[in-house]
Scaffold this active site. Structure first.
Site, PDB file in Angstrom:
ATOM      1  N   GLY A 166     -43.101  21.021  70.316  1.00 19.41           N
ATOM      2  CA  GLY A 166     -42.860  20.948  68.879  1.00 19.41           C
ATOM      3  C   GLY A 166     -43.568  19.779  68.235  1.00 19.41           C
ATOM      4  N   ASP A 183     -31.564  18.265  75.729  1.00 18.31           N
ATOM      5  CA  ASP A 183     -32.536  19.332  75.972  1.00 18.31           C
ATOM      6  C   ASP A 183     -32.907  19.374  77.455  1.00 18.31           C
ATOM      7  OD1 ASP A 183     -34.050  21.498  75.217  1.00 18.31           O
ATOM      8  OD2 ASP A 183     -35.772  20.320  74.568  1.00 18.31           O
ATOM      9  N   GLY A 235     -46.538  18.423  69.374  1.00 18.00           N
ATOM     10  CA  GLY A 235     -47.976  18.652  69.420  1.00 18.00           C
ATOM     11  C   GLY A 235     -48.436  18.939  70.835  1.00 18.00           C
ATOM     12  N   ARG A 236     -49.731  18.793  71.066  1.00 18.01           N
ATOM     13  CA  ARG A 236     -50.302  19.092  72.377  1.00 18.01           C
ATOM     14  C   ARG A 236     -50.264  17.876  73.288  1.00 18.01           C
ATOM     15  NH1 ARG A 236     -55.256  23.384  71.989  1.00 18.01           N
ATOM     16  NH2 ARG A 236     -54.220  24.857  70.608  1.00 18.01           N
TER      17      ARG A 236
END
Length: 843
Positions: free
Chosen positions: A512, A626, A514-515
């Site tokens: 979420g 998470d 980025g890369r």
């Protein structure tokens, strides 16, 4: 509950079947209606529709010099799969189009046995004149016996070509084809985009692929009961919490279509059934009903929600909210204000992507604060993939790169090349001009950062936008460098050099924020570089939390933050590199070697140590929020480290029992109590870790909707086997016969306690850690014992440990035999384990 709903559906079908068939078959008649049984020698009848052999059709042209027909008389899922046409080279069907506009293209694939070819390993690529529909699909890695694909293509010419591309010196094939015209009003050109909010235009120029089409609260609707030949499946297996929804229904004859909703939008059976809010066992009624759908995160989706108030007695009583992912799609939605009546259909179209950082799209309904009746309703749902900029629905390859060059294309080649060259030169000149401007600007003055400043750990004052300064010349950092807790500060050029200018071949993950790229620093150190996407609001929040959390934490089983870069409008985090990647990659979905049982236990123990440190080792409890197999990373020695603290949250204060917060996390791992009550505790991490344990044991995803209903959710499915003492029946086949029954028993008990419905019944991470270490000791000593079994309690006398609640140790069944053994065997196992635990050289 499920059985009762099923009987209601059956009775409903029997009562109104005749009515539905009569109503649904009288309306729309397609101008173009090609139903092709490929390779068949006779007509094939399927659900009231006749498919004609492709060899007997005169209304389309078949192009392919070398093709063979393969037939099968064996049992197949449907009559359309009894034959196939096999292509050893590229072939095509060209259909005459009598009515331009949207058409269904439906394709049927089933690798029937053929003595000449292995159709299971045959790659399937299908393209139209303008779109890639399917690219290099094979049944070899597909979890299903057949494949059905439905597309909606806007045909603007007098013909439509379906091209089947044979590649890799292999054949390709197809069993059945439908090309059927549909009403133009079925799909609009514009829908409401949710992120960013605004209109999404140009749908008429895109290809669409049906991914999910659901009849909420109702039975399966087959093509013969839908005027457009669609299939609507029941929604139950996609519900995140089954008890959260309650099915309601009315007589389909009561549905009154308004002028603004045509019957072709959805059959009256869809609008006659619905899901409303059920009894989710919560003290308040403000929970949401949520459906979870696995999707390809690389595509955008058209989402159509169908509504019809078959629940209320009065107008304006039902006001609710509709959410898609974390975005509110319809706030305070008063359905009857749009329909001016009850039992009147209504629908709304949206465009959305997958949930940030995941491969799921979620749809939720819940009551609004102003509602007289705290309820919500949803009757039907369609999730449809939108073709990407490469005009593809499967991957990023364009038609031009897939389809062999045709004569008609050659004549246009010179013009195309000229246009491309001219355009490229213009772009190059603009790029050079832009670079010159940027270079001059960077020399003249430091750049401001477009993102919000970070309140940093260790700084007593919050930095305001107006006071942002950098202590490093030539940078534009919005972070004060006074804090030494943030690690090394990297120049953007250093990051560019380390990642070879963000070379796409170095991408090792996408989230979420980025890369993530693999990088190599000047001194040869391998690092993981997470580059933020400024357009991602979720990424910004994740960045802020990550840097605040990791600046405080250091532990062998937590991924370390090395430093950051905040320059040239970039937000970049640099971590230690984990050579073996995420745990999930070693469990399923890749060709990596399987992990041994001992390796799996050691990895789980390492992750448990990291989580135990978060819960107890810091100044204040930190809840990860998470925990999942993609956030447990493995270094070159397969040492497990917990990663990704973007959703982490400080735990409750000493005088509190929980933290009230919006639900965040990954579906399949979410604590059901947290999901229902929005009350977060460290026991939420324990539940998620229980899912991880079952994922490690079974080597399958936490959620897999393609499986039978009872197997979709690994936590529910594995618990049914655990309660029978038969976990060995569902564990990874690779582990069969390689796991000590005593170790497996202790592992199963540990996972079962973690997955308890209520947090108060779950162990602490310290307890979980102890039991996993005990399971490892049982495994290591099993070779020295004849029948190593574990019927002891958690605590072994003589070993100092924190006070804890012992796990229940009820007798279980393994391979149909009582797993308890005599006292001598139990004493032997305990003694052997004890001798290693107290001996520092035991491990």
């Amino acid at each position: 509950m499920g059985l009762l709903k099923w009987w209601i559906h059956v009775l409903f079908v029997v009562s109104f079947f005749g009515f539905v068939v009569h109503e649904s078959c009288a309306a729309f008649s397609p101008v173009d209606n090609y139903l092709i049984a490929c390779g068949s020698a006779k007509n094939v009848s399927i659900q009231g529709r006749d498919f004609v052999p492709d060899s007997k059709q005169s209304s389309f042209v078949f192009k392919g010099d070398h093709n063979v027909v393969s037939s099968s008389n064996s049992s197949v899922p449907s009559p359309i799969f009894q034959s196939a046409r096999v292509f050893p080279s590229t072939a095509s069907y060209e259909f005459q189009i009598n009515q331009k506009g949207r058409h269904w293209i439906r394709l049927y694939f089933y690798p029937i046995a053929d003595s000449t070819h292995n159709l299971r390993s045959a790659p399937i690529t299908v393209v139209t004149d303008n779109f890639v529909l399917l690219s290099n699909f094979t049944f070899k890695n597909y979890n299903g016996s057949y494949l059905f694909k439905e597309y909606a293509i806007n045909v603007t010419s007098d013909s439509l070509s379906l091209n089947f591309i044979a590649s890799n010196n292999s054949v390709t094939f197809v069993n059945g084809i439908e090309v059927v015209s549909i009403p133009d009003e079925l799909f609009p050109d514009q829908a409401q985009d949710l992120a960013p909010v605004g209109p999404f235009s140009g749908l008429s120029g895109r290809a669409l692929e049906t991914v999910y089409r659901l009849n909420m609260g109702g039975p399966l609707i087959t093509p013969q009961n839908d005027t457009l030949g669609r299939t609507w499946e029941n929604d139950e297996k996609y519900l995140h919490v089954n008890s959260s929804a309650k099915a309601v229904s009315v007589n389909p004859a009561n549905i009154r279509y308004p002028t603004f909703v045509k019957p072709e939008i959805a059959p009256n059976w869809v609008y006659a059934t619905a899901e409303t809010m059920g009894d989710a066992n919560v003290p308040v009624v403000n929970f949401n009903v949520t459906w979870v759908f696995p999707v390809d995160p690389n595509f955008t989706y058209f989402v159509r929600a169908h509504f019809c108030d078959v629940f209320s007695k009065l107008l304006n009583a039902l006001v609710f909210n509709v959410y898609i992912n974390a975005d509110i799609a319809l706030p305070s939605f008063d359905l009857s204000s749009f329909t001016n009546g009850l039992s009147v259909p209504y629908y709304k179209d949206f465009v959305s992507n997958s949930s940030a950082g995941s491969s799921y799209l979620t749809v939720s309904i819940g009551p609004d604060a102003v509602a007289d009746t705290p309820n919500a309703i949803l009757n039907g749902l369609e999730i449809i993939k939108i073709s990407n900029d490469a005009r593809s629905l499967d991957g990023s390859s364009s038609v031009e790169s897939v389809l062999p060059e045709m004569p008609s294309r050659k004549s246009k080649l010179g013009i195309i090349i000229g246009l491309v060259v001219g355009f490229s030169v213009a772009v190059l000149l603009l790029a050079l001009f832009y670079c010159c401007m940027v270079s001059r600007r960077s020399k003249d003055s430091p750049q401001g950062h477009p993102w919000l400043p970070l309140p940093l750990y260790g700084n007593s004052q919050t930095i305001t936008k107006g006071s942002m300064t950098s202590q490093k010349s030539g940078t534009a950092s919005c972070i004060s460098l006074a804090s030494a807790n943030l690690g090394r500060i990297f120049l953007f050029q250093e990051i560019m050099d380390a990642t070879k200018k963000f070379d796409e071949s170095l991408v090792i993950g996408v989230g979420g924020f980025g890369r993530v790229y693999k990088g190599v620093l000047e001194d040869g150190t391998n690092v993981a570089v997470k580059r933020g996407n400024p357009r991602s609001e979720q990424g910004l929040a994740e960045f802020r939390t990550e840097i605040e959390m990791l600046s405080k934490l250091r532990h062998r089983h937590l991924v370390s933050l090395i430093g950051y870069c905040d320059e040239r409008s970039e937000m970049i985090l640099v971590y230690e590199y984990m050579a073996n990647g995420p745990l999930r990659s070693h469990l399923y979905g890749t060709q990596l070697p399987s992990l041994s049982w001992k390796q799996r236990l050691e990895i789980c123990i390492g992750a448990a140590r990291g989580l135990h440190y978060l819960h107890t080792g810091a100044a204040q409890t930190i809840i990860h929020r998470d925990v999942k197999t993609t956030n447990i990373l493995l270094d070159e020695n397969f040492v497990a480290k917990v990663a990704d603290f973007g959703l982490s949250k400080a735990g409750p204060a000493l005088d509190q029992t929980h933290v009230s917060t919006a639900v965040k996390g990954s579906f399949g791992y979410l604590d059901p109590e947290y999901f229902r009550r929005q009350q977060l505790t460290e026991k939420s991490d324990v539940y998620s870790f229980g899912v991880v344990l079952m994922e490690v044991l079974c080597s399958r995803p936490a959620l897999n909707p393609v499986l039978p209903r009872e197997q979709v959710n690994i936590a529910e499915w594995a618990m049914t086997w655990q309660k029978k003492g038969m976990l060995d029946q569902i564990m990874d086949p690779y582990l069969a016969g390689k796991v000590s029954p005593a170790s497996l028993k202790k592992f199963g008990e540990t996972a079962e306690k973690c997955l308890a419905e209520y947090g108060v019944d779950r162990p602490s991470m310290g307890d979980v850690l102890w039991n996993l270490e005990y399971a490892l000791q049982l495994e290591e000593t099993s070779s020295a014992l004849t029948e190593p079994e574990d019927n002891s309690t958690n605590h072994i006398p003589g070993i100092p440990m924190a006070p804890m609640q012992p796990f229940d140790n009820s007798v279980s069944m393994i391979d149909g035999v009582n797993s308890s053994t005599d006292d001598d065997a139990e004493d032997a196992a305990t003694s052997a384990v004890f001798s290693q635990l107290v001996n520092p050289r035991g491990r």
